[in-house]
Design a protein around this motif. Structure first.
Motif, PDB file in Angstrom:
ATOM      1  N   TRP A 309       1.183  58.963  17.397  1.00  0.00           N
ATOM      2  CA  TRP A 309       1.318  58.180  18.642  1.00  0.00           C
ATOM      3  C   TRP A 309       2.394  57.107  18.475  1.00  0.00           C
ATOM      4  O   TRP A 309       3.225  56.901  19.343  1.00  0.00           O
ATOM      5  N   LYS A 310       2.410  56.424  17.317  1.00  0.00           N
ATOM      6  CA  LYS A 310       3.360  55.331  17.094  1.00  0.00           C
ATOM      7  C   LYS A 310       4.798  55.842  17.010  1.00  0.00           C
ATOM      8  O   LYS A 310       5.698  55.266  17.635  1.00  0.00           O
ATOM      9  N   ILE A 311       5.017  56.913  16.227  1.00  0.00           N
ATOM     10  CA  ILE A 311       6.417  57.337  16.088  1.00  0.00           C
ATOM     11  C   ILE A 311       6.943  57.877  17.415  1.00  0.00           C
ATOM     12  O   ILE A 311       8.129  57.722  17.734  1.00  0.00           O
ATOM     13  N   TYR A 312       6.080  58.484  18.212  1.00  0.00           N
ATOM     14  CA  TYR A 312       6.530  59.027  19.498  1.00  0.00           C
ATOM     15  C   TYR A 312       6.803  57.900  20.500  1.00  0.00           C
ATOM     16  O   TYR A 312       7.849  57.874  21.145  1.00  0.00           O
ATOM     17  N   THR A 313       5.865  56.961  20.606  1.00  0.00           N
ATOM     18  CA  THR A 313       6.059  55.876  21.586  1.00  0.00           C
ATOM     19  C   THR A 313       7.190  54.947  21.149  1.00  0.00           C
ATOM     20  O   THR A 313       7.918  54.424  21.994  1.00  0.00           O
ATOM     21  N   ASP A 314       7.348  54.739  19.838  1.00  0.00           N
ATOM     22  CA  ASP A 314       8.472  53.920  19.366  1.00  0.00           C
ATOM     23  C   ASP A 314       9.810  54.570  19.728  1.00  0.00           C
ATOM     24  O   ASP A 314      10.777  53.892  20.075  1.00  0.00           O
ATOM     25  N   ALA A 315       9.848  55.900  19.636  1.00  0.00           N
ATOM     26  CA  ALA A 315      11.115  56.604  19.873  1.00  0.00           C
ATOM     27  C   ALA A 315      11.434  56.732  21.359  1.00  0.00           C
ATOM     28  O   ALA A 315      12.613  56.668  21.755  1.00  0.00           O
ATOM     29  N   TYR A 316      10.417  56.915  22.204  1.00  0.00           N
ATOM     30  CA  TYR A 316      10.685  57.293  23.596  1.00  0.00           C
ATOM     31  C   TYR A 316      10.070  56.342  24.619  1.00  0.00           C
ATOM     32  O   TYR A 316      10.243  56.540  25.830  1.00  0.00           O
ATOM     33  N   ASP A 317       9.304  55.339  24.170  1.00  0.00           N
ATOM     34  CA  ASP A 317       8.705  54.345  25.059  1.00  0.00           C
ATOM     35  C   ASP A 317       7.822  54.995  26.127  1.00  0.00           C
ATOM     36  O   ASP A 317       7.782  54.557  27.277  1.00  0.00           O
ATOM     37  N   VAL A 318       7.132  56.037  25.759  1.00  0.00           N
ATOM     38  CA  VAL A 318       6.181  56.699  26.642  1.00  0.00           C
ATOM     39  C   VAL A 318       5.142  57.387  25.757  1.00  0.00           C
ATOM     40  O   VAL A 318       5.437  57.777  24.616  1.00  0.00           O
ATOM     41  N   MET A 319       3.911  57.500  26.259  1.00  0.00           N
ATOM     42  CA  MET A 319       2.862  58.121  25.456  1.00  0.00           C
ATOM     43  C   MET A 319       3.089  59.633  25.337  1.00  0.00           C
ATOM     44  O   MET A 319       3.622  60.262  26.254  1.00  0.00           O
ATOM     45  N   PRO A 320       2.687  60.228  24.204  1.00  0.00           N
ATOM     46  CA  PRO A 320       2.781  61.687  24.099  1.00  0.00           C
ATOM     47  C   PRO A 320       1.676  62.355  24.899  1.00  0.00           C
ATOM     48  O   PRO A 320       0.526  61.902  24.877  1.00  0.00           O
ATOM     49  N   VAL A 321       2.006  63.411  25.610  1.00  0.00           N
ATOM     50  CA  VAL A 321       1.017  64.210  26.332  1.00  0.00           C
ATOM     51  C   VAL A 321       0.967  65.603  25.705  1.00  0.00           C
ATOM     52  O   VAL A 321       1.389  65.799  24.576  1.00  0.00           O
ATOM     53  N   GLN A 322       0.472  66.577  26.434  1.00  0.00           N
ATOM     54  CA  GLN A 322       0.118  67.842  25.791  1.00  0.00           C
ATOM     55  C   GLN A 322       1.276  68.580  25.108  1.00  0.00           C
ATOM     56  O   GLN A 322       1.104  69.131  24.017  1.00  0.00           O
ATOM     57  N   ALA A 323       2.440  68.658  25.727  1.00  0.00           N
ATOM     58  CA  ALA A 323       3.508  69.488  25.167  1.00  0.00           C
ATOM     59  C   ALA A 323       3.970  69.015  23.787  1.00  0.00           C
ATOM     60  O   ALA A 323       4.082  69.825  22.858  1.00  0.00           O
ATOM     61  N   PRO A 324       4.264  67.724  23.584  1.00  0.00           N
ATOM     62  CA  PRO A 324       4.648  67.316  22.229  1.00  0.00           C
ATOM     63  C   PRO A 324       3.531  67.482  21.212  1.00  0.00           C
ATOM     64  O   PRO A 324       3.799  67.768  20.034  1.00  0.00           O
TER      65      PRO A 324
END
Length: 433
Positions: A309-324
């Motif tokens: 969750w942290k590396i994804y939100t840090d990189a894209y400023d949005v929460m990860p949902v099903q596809a990632p």
């Protein structure tokens, strides 16, 4: 037109790719080429393809740097630098078959990981078998892949769509939703019809006295749903089921909001979590939401999910949902399969036969829970699934609450049964405790 994105040209715009190109030339033995196929253009790009590759991109960067948590902390794949070759899935099944052959025969990838579209999965799987190429289907939902055929080189690291609707009906029952009538609005192609069939069959088992008031199948990409919303309003069903996704789902929600559909009926989205980030606080309250897995707000608490969750939100400023999430579980399972195969062959880059032997029947932890390759003769995954209800948090933002996760064996058929047959038989061997 060839859709391959040149990896160094692509890397110029991507931090991960730039790191690969800047690292200088490496021999074929030192790299492991992964063909990644997902929608980078078209209707499925915003909701599925681009977020999936965003997740894959940041995960590959972390794995190449040896920065993933154990047991994924060895650099690359067993020390081999992961070299992605990214392909746009747009264009249809015939195009994808040709692009698949290009990846294998011209790009000489070691593995192909790809495909959101069920039609693309069904078209590519026999070609993978013909070319004896180890291939992971990371997203597509049709149960037909391994229910209608056997494969030696093809694997799917996500559960098929049967669990989406079995889990949804179990959630309705578990949260005490009284249902005498229900309706459905689903896209007029295989995904929509199969989802509705599974939902109706599951309703027949868990709510046997409930009756259908409307079955609506607007065209894929219709965009305008005034007629369908009027029909749903007039029929006044207790529950409205939909497997709409992407722009179709967003359009339906925004058009139904001012008409009061969400106040008149309990709306249940079997796979709608990806509409939360784009709609934000415009997403209506009280909607039941699924994600085709235990993803995002529904993910189980774990160090791995916290890190993801942290590396994804840090990189894209949005929460990860099903596809990632599904891309991540495919790449993490692949990493362990490569390293297991290397342990068995003395540390060499494994071939497709060695990879298939290492992946077959395996299991691993993912940010969304444990993945188990137990169906399809060890080639088809099962996994837990979660559902929640949209509500506002203390800051007034839409989140999911009332979350329930169901175990994999509660919502997936046993290895020797097809999904629809399992539902119609009353879920034999289901393990829900």
């Amino acid at each position: 037109m060839k859709n391959t994105i040149d990896r160094c040209g692509f890397a110029a715009a991507l931090a991960m790719g730039a790191a690969i190109c800047l690292s200088g030339p490496v021999s074929a033995q030192e790299t492991f080429k992964v063909g990644i196929v997902t929608f980078l253009s078209g209707q499925a790009a915003q909701s599925f393809g681009v977020p999936a590759w965003d997740g894959g991109k940041i995960l590959v960067e972390k794995m190449n740097a040896g920065e993933a948590p154990a047991p994924y902390d060895k650099k690359g794949f067993g020390g081999l630098v992961i070299e992605p070759v990214v392909i746009d899935e747009a264009g249809g099944a015939t195009t994808q078959v040709q692009e698949y052959r290009n990846l294998v025969q011209r790009e000489n990838v070691d593995v192909v990981v790809g495909y959101v579209g069920s039609g693309d999965c069904l078209a590519v799987a026999p070609v993978a078998e013909e070319l004896k190429q180890f291939t992971i289907l990371y997203d597509c939902g049709t149960p037909r892949i391994f229910e209608d055929a056997d494969y030696e080189y093809v694997f799917r690291t996500a559960a098929h769509a049967t669990q989406d609707n079995v889990g949804l009906v179990r959630y309705l029952k578990a949260t005490g939703v009284d249902i005498e009538t229900y309706s459905g609005i689903n896209q007029d192609y295989a995904w929509g019809h199969d989802s509705w069939a599974d939902f109706k069959a599951a309703m027949g088992q868990i709510y046997p006295d409930a009756t259908v008031t409307a079955e609506l199948f607007p065209a894929f990409g219709a965009g305008q749903y005034g007629t369908e919303i009027s029909a749903l309003m007039q029929r006044r069903a207790d529950v409205v089921h939909t497997s709409l996704w992407g722009g179709d789902l967003q359009a339906m929600i925004l058009q139904a909001l001012p008409r009061g559909l969400f106040q008149r009926s309990q709306v249940a989205l079997s796979a709608g979590d990806h509409s939360l980030p784009p709609l934000g606080d415009n997403f209506p309250e009280g909607v039941i939401v699924g994600a085709r897995g235990a993803y995002g707000f529904m993910a189980p608490k774990s160090e791995l999910n916290d890190w993801w969750w942290k590396i994804y939100t840090d990189a894209y400023d949005v929460m990860p949902v099903q596809a990632p999430y599904r891309m991540a579980q495919a790449l993490l399972g692949l990493k362990l399969a490569v390293e297991r195969a290397m342990e068995a062959n003395g540390g060499k880059k494994p071939n497709s036969e060695e990879l298939a032997a290492a992946m077959k029947g395996s299991s691993w932890e993912s940010p969304g829970g444990r993945i188990e390759m137990v169906n399809g003769n060890g080639h088809q995954a099962i996994q837990p699934i979660g559902f929640g209800r949209s509500m506002k948090n203390d800051d007034g933002h839409i989140v999911l609450g009332d979350i329930i996760r169901f175990p994999a064996r509660c919502v997936n058929p046993p290895a020797d049964m097809k999904g629809i047959e399992w539902i119609e038989a009353g879920f034999p061997e289901a393990e829900c405790e």
